[in-house]
Design an enzyme around this catalytic site. Structure first.
Site, PDB file in Angstrom:
ATOM      1  N   GLU A   1      -3.365  -2.423  13.765  1.00  0.00           N
ATOM      2  CA  GLU A   1      -2.290  -2.917  12.892  1.00  0.00           C
ATOM      3  C   GLU A   1      -2.174  -1.934  11.747  1.00  0.00           C
ATOM      4  OE1 GLU A   1      -0.299  -5.257  13.510  1.00  0.00           O
ATOM      5  OE2 GLU A   1      -1.323  -6.246  15.170  1.00  0.00           O
TER       6      GLU A   1
ATOM      7  N   GLY B   1      -5.262  -0.911   9.036  1.00  0.00           N
ATOM      8  CA  GLY B   1      -5.337   0.107   7.991  1.00  0.00           C
ATOM      9  C   GLY B   1      -4.211   1.099   8.146  1.00  0.00           C
ATOM     10  N   SER B   2      -4.476   2.329   7.732  1.00  0.00           N
ATOM     11  CA  SER B   2      -3.412   3.329   7.723  1.00  0.00           C
ATOM     12  C   SER B   2      -3.152   3.883   9.124  1.00  0.00           C
ATOM     13  CB  SER B   2      -3.792   4.462   6.771  1.00  0.00           C
ATOM     14  OG  SER B   2      -4.983   5.053   7.208  1.00  0.00           O
TER      15      SER B   2
ATOM     16  N   VAL C   1      -5.614   6.871  10.144  1.00  0.00           N
ATOM     17  CA  VAL C   1      -6.949   6.454  10.607  1.00  0.00           C
ATOM     18  C   VAL C   1      -6.826   5.740  11.956  1.00  0.00           C
ATOM     19  CG1 VAL C   1      -8.977   5.031  10.100  1.00  0.00           C
ATOM     20  CG2 VAL C   1      -7.931   6.373   8.269  1.00  0.00           C
ATOM     21  N   GLY C   2      -5.772   4.951  12.118  1.00  0.00           N
ATOM     22  CA  GLY C   2      -5.548   4.248  13.386  1.00  0.00           C
ATOM     23  C   GLY C   2      -5.433   5.204  14.564  1.00  0.00           C
TER      24      GLY C   2
ATOM     25  N   LYS D   1     -17.174  -4.060   9.536  1.00  0.00           N
ATOM     26  CA  LYS D   1     -17.195  -3.127   8.395  1.00  0.00           C
ATOM     27  C   LYS D   1     -15.978  -3.387   7.507  1.00  0.00           C
ATOM     28  CE  LYS D   1     -15.398   0.691   6.812  1.00  0.00           C
ATOM     29  NZ  LYS D   1     -15.507   0.561   5.377  1.00  0.00           N
TER      30      LYS D   1
ATOM     31  N   GLU E   1       5.555   5.305   3.771  1.00  0.00           N
ATOM     32  CA  GLU E   1       4.912   4.163   3.125  1.00  0.00           C
ATOM     33  C   GLU E   1       4.323   4.596   1.787  1.00  0.00           C
ATOM     34  OE1 GLU E   1       1.224   2.550   4.882  1.00  0.00           O
ATOM     35  OE2 GLU E   1       2.178   0.601   4.671  1.00  0.00           O
TER      36      GLU E   1
ATOM     37  N   CYS F   1       1.038  -4.618   3.708  1.00  0.00           N
ATOM     38  CA  CYS F   1       1.630  -3.908   4.842  1.00  0.00           C
ATOM     39  C   CYS F   1       3.055  -4.387   5.069  1.00  0.00           C
ATOM     40  CB  CYS F   1       0.775  -4.118   6.076  1.00  0.00           C
ATOM     41  SG  CYS F   1       0.335  -5.826   6.294  1.00  0.00           S
TER      42      CYS F   1
HETATM   43  P1  NAP Z   1      -7.425   2.999   5.527  1.00  0.00           P
HETATM   44  O1  NAP Z   1      -7.723   4.073   4.594  1.00  0.00           O
HETATM   45  O2  NAP Z   1      -6.914   3.361   6.860  1.00  0.00           O
HETATM   46  O3  NAP Z   1      -8.760   2.141   5.644  1.00  0.00           O
HETATM   47  C1  NAP Z   1      -8.882   1.003   6.456  1.00  0.00           C
HETATM   48  C2  NAP Z   1     -10.317   0.840   6.884  1.00  0.00           C
HETATM   49  O4  NAP Z   1     -10.690   1.922   7.736  1.00  0.00           O
HETATM   50  C3  NAP Z   1     -11.316   0.854   5.736  1.00  0.00           C
HETATM   51  O5  NAP Z   1     -12.348  -0.041   6.013  1.00  0.00           O
HETATM   52  C4  NAP Z   1     -11.798   2.288   5.770  1.00  0.00           C
HETATM   53  O6  NAP Z   1     -13.036   2.478   5.150  1.00  0.00           O
HETATM   54  C5  NAP Z   1     -11.857   2.543   7.252  1.00  0.00           C
HETATM   55  N1  NAP Z   1     -11.859   3.947   7.647  1.00  0.00           N
HETATM   56  C6  NAP Z   1     -11.457   5.034   6.934  1.00  0.00           C
HETATM   57  N2  NAP Z   1     -11.624   6.156   7.657  1.00  0.00           N
HETATM   58  C7  NAP Z   1     -12.139   5.791   8.851  1.00  0.00           C
HETATM   59  C8  NAP Z   1     -12.527   6.504  10.029  1.00  0.00           C
HETATM   60  N3  NAP Z   1     -12.419   7.822  10.132  1.00  0.00           N
HETATM   61  N4  NAP Z   1     -13.009   5.796  11.078  1.00  0.00           N
HETATM   62  C9  NAP Z   1     -13.102   4.460  11.024  1.00  0.00           C
HETATM   63  N5  NAP Z   1     -12.774   3.743   9.928  1.00  0.00           N
HETATM   64  C10 NAP Z   1     -12.291   4.387   8.857  1.00  0.00           C
HETATM   65  O7  NAP Z   1      -6.364   1.972   4.913  1.00  0.00           O
HETATM   66  P2  NAP Z   1      -6.411   1.265   3.497  1.00  0.00           P
HETATM   67  O8  NAP Z   1      -6.052   2.278   2.484  1.00  0.00           O
HETATM   68  O9  NAP Z   1      -7.661   0.507   3.331  1.00  0.00           O
HETATM   69  O10 NAP Z   1      -5.259   0.183   3.664  1.00  0.00           O
HETATM   70  C11 NAP Z   1      -3.928   0.478   3.482  1.00  0.00           C
HETATM   71  C12 NAP Z   1      -3.220   0.695   4.813  1.00  0.00           C
HETATM   72  O11 NAP Z   1      -3.418  -0.408   5.680  1.00  0.00           O
HETATM   73  C13 NAP Z   1      -1.725   0.785   4.665  1.00  0.00           C
HETATM   74  O12 NAP Z   1      -1.246   1.839   5.454  1.00  0.00           O
HETATM   75  C14 NAP Z   1      -1.219  -0.534   5.175  1.00  0.00           C
HETATM   76  O13 NAP Z   1       0.085  -0.546   5.642  1.00  0.00           O
HETATM   77  C15 NAP Z   1      -2.181  -0.837   6.233  1.00  0.00           C
HETATM   78  N6  NAP Z   1      -2.212  -2.276   6.494  1.00  0.00           N
HETATM   79  C16 NAP Z   1      -1.640  -2.713   7.651  1.00  0.00           C
HETATM   80  C17 NAP Z   1      -1.633  -4.054   7.951  1.00  0.00           C
HETATM   81  C18 NAP Z   1      -1.022  -4.535   9.218  1.00  0.00           C
HETATM   82  O14 NAP Z   1      -1.387  -5.605   9.683  1.00  0.00           O
HETATM   83  N7  NAP Z   1      -0.120  -3.821   9.849  1.00  0.00           N
HETATM   84  C19 NAP Z   1      -2.228  -4.957   7.075  1.00  0.00           C
HETATM   85  C20 NAP Z   1      -2.803  -4.483   5.897  1.00  0.00           C
HETATM   86  C21 NAP Z   1      -2.794  -3.119   5.641  1.00  0.00           C
HETATM   87  P3  NAP Z   1     -13.124   2.804   3.558  1.00  0.00           P
HETATM   88  O15 NAP Z   1     -12.862   1.525   2.874  1.00  0.00           O
HETATM   89  O16 NAP Z   1     -14.487   3.293   3.337  1.00  0.00           O
HETATM   90  O17 NAP Z   1     -12.074   3.837   3.267  1.00  0.00           O
END
Ligand code: NAP
Ligand code: MG
Length: 503
Positions: free
Chosen positions: A257, A235-236, A239-240, A175, A393, A291
């Protein structure tokens, strides 16, 4: 009419069961509609998981070097389409073409790395404590993986997950982020084409499945599904945590991550020009939406004023625009809501009595910029470690500058966050450099380099609330995607009892 894209389930491109679609638009130009992508439901996830479960029983029996051959072809196809993939990626998420080319290249590197790992995937053998007995241990695949990805590295991050998972013999339900479905579509199209090319008439449908849609629907359904054996999520942090809690109920293996609040330290003996170049790249590249972005600059007091002067002058000259146009340094924020969230943090910073806004701090709306979600590169100085803009962040083009009195103080400031992903120190003092490497609490530390720039064959990930202890990239990820099986072969012709007959 915008082009409609489909899900890939059990080897076929199919409409979502809802019949509904989500628009994908260019964040640099909201009038540019890229396509319509499935708003899938749990029903689609269930079909994808069922297909992946059946496919697993065949895919796991394909020899690993042959699975690696698939990844080799995937890498070749990505290389052939590198410019087009990157152009489309810039169009859908905004970062500049040079950076999306880097994103695609990371995927290519990961493909070739995974391809060669198909001929390695080493096990470990040890002597038996009994005579005429042999002990082996080797890796076996786990089953069906759920892969949930963000939008900021739409190619590299899915490849970090899917390629090692596939070469290890797992099958996948992927996804992608709602904001970057086009790059995901191209990636899955390539993987499926490579599978068909390598396996020919023995093609196995359902090894890779793509289900587009919302995290709150599709992501939740994956996390809850009983037949998903492992989840890899980037991701965030919020959510993690939720994924870990939900998946924990069925004891799935979970790799997370998550967020970061990365800092670059600049000591008074550093090469200042180099440090300046690095912080500009780290803070404003990808519009600060990495990130590993540099969101804090920890500056030695002896060079503080001088460095800030040069930094503000250079950052003020960065050119904003559509990332596929020549001469553009910084693209837009990925979406309206992301830009609003950046702006909220800037207001929080403005309300701090001591912190001073010295650059940006507002939407960029000149000329054609008004068509997209642009935000001016922003710098706060005199930030102190307890302020929210120093700890949380922001995920946008905002840099907080903090003054430090020396190495120990600088490292304490750097460590003063709940995250621990990337970090950097600029110094020409070898003792300070090694002390920093030892004492910084982060998964990645650069000496005389920006906080960004991970290489595909090195472990990637962070400590504290940046993750749950796993790493992507490199050789360590192969432990995440396999189980160990221990095998004892007794050729003595007797029943030999360990610990009993020999002691
Ligand atoms: P996000 O809102 O957590 O979304 C990440 C993914 O999770 C998306 O595909 C999202 O779908 C999905 N998602 C949302 N709610 C969910 C749920 N309840 N259950 C399962 N999946 C769900 O993060 P983002 O805004 O896309 O990305 C930014 C964040 O990612 C930042 O915090 C950044 O630091 C982090 N990040 C970390 C790394 C690392 O390797 N450490 C790398 C890149 C990014 P939708 O698209 O539909 O919302
Ligand atoms: Mg988009």
């Amino acid at each position: 009419m915008a082009e409609k894209y489909l899900n890939l389930i059990n080897g076929e491109w199919v409409e979502p069961s809802t019949g509904k679609y989500i628009e994908n638009r260019n964040p640099a130009d909201k009038d540019d509609l890229i396509g319509l992508f499935p708003a899938s439901s749990e029903v689609d996830v269930n079909k994808a998981v069922a297909a992946a479960k059946i496919a697993f029983e065949k895919w796991r029996l394909i020899p690993a070097p042959k699975r690696g051959d698939v990844l080799k072809i995937v890498g070749d196809m990505m290389l052939a389409q590198k410019d087009d993939i990157s152009f489309q990626m810039t169009r859908e998420m905004g970062k500049v073409f040079a950076e999306t080319k880097g994103d695609t290249q990371e995927g290519i590197d990961t493909a070739y790395y995974a391809a060669s790992e198909g001929r390695r995937l080493f096990g470990l053998n040890a002597p038996s404590e009994l005579p005429n007995k042999m002990n082996l241990s080797f890796r076996v695949p786990i089953g069906v993986g759920g892969f949930i990805c963000p939008w900021n590295f739409p190619m590299a991050i899915p490849t970090w997950k899917l390629f090692p998972a596939l070469v290890c013999g797992n099958t996948a339900v992927f996804k992608p982020a709602e904001l970057t479905p086009k790059t995901a579509h191209t990636l899955v199209e390539i993987i499926d084409a490579a599978m068909r090319e390598v396996l020919g008439k023995d093609y196995i449908p359902g090894v890779i499945n793509l289900v587009h849609g919302k995290g709150s629907v599709v992501g939740e359904a994956i996390t809850n599904h009983e037949d998903i054996d492992l989840i890899s999520f980037t991701g965030s942090t919020d959510v993690g945590k939720r994924i870990n809690a939900v998946a924990g109920a069925s004891l799935k293996r979970v790799s997370l991550e998550l967020g970061g609040k990365n800092a670059q330290i600049v000591m008074d003996d550093a090469n200042q020009d180099l440090a300046l170049e690095a912080v500009l790249w780290g803070a404003f590249g990808t519009t600060g939406q990495r990130c590993t972005a540099t969101s804090r600059l920890i500056l030695h007091e002896k060079i503080y004023d001088e460095f800030i002067k040069k930094l503000v002058a250079k950052a003020g000259k960065l050119r904003l625009g559509y990332g596929n146009d020549k001469g553009v340094d910084v693209g837009p924020c990925v979406s309206e809501s992301q830009r609003n969230s950046v702006n909220e943090y800037v207001q929080i910073g403005k309300n701090e009595d001591k912190a001073k806004l010295v650059l940006g701090g507002e939407f960029a709306t000149d000329g054609t910029l008004s068509k997209g979600w642009f935000y001016k590169p922003t710098i706060f100085v005199d930030v102190t470690p307890e302020m929210r803009i120093a700890k949380e962040e922001i995920f946008g083009p905002v840099l907080s500058v903090i003054k430090t009195t020396g190495l120990e103080d600088a490292i304490n400031i750097l460590n003063n966050t709940k995250y621990g992903l990337s970090s950097s120190i600029f110094t020409n003092n070898v003792n300070d450099a090694f002390t920093a490497v030892r004492d910084i609490k982060a998964g990645i530390t650069y000496v005389n380099g920006a906080t960004i720039g991970a290489e595909a064959h090195m472990p990637f990930g962070g400590v504290k609330q940046t993750g749950n202890g796993h790493r992507e990239g490199g050789w360590t990820v192969y432990d995440f995607y396999t189980e160990w099986k221990a095998v004892y072969i007794d050729y003595s012709g007797k029943l030999q009892r360990a610990q009993i007959d020999n002691y």
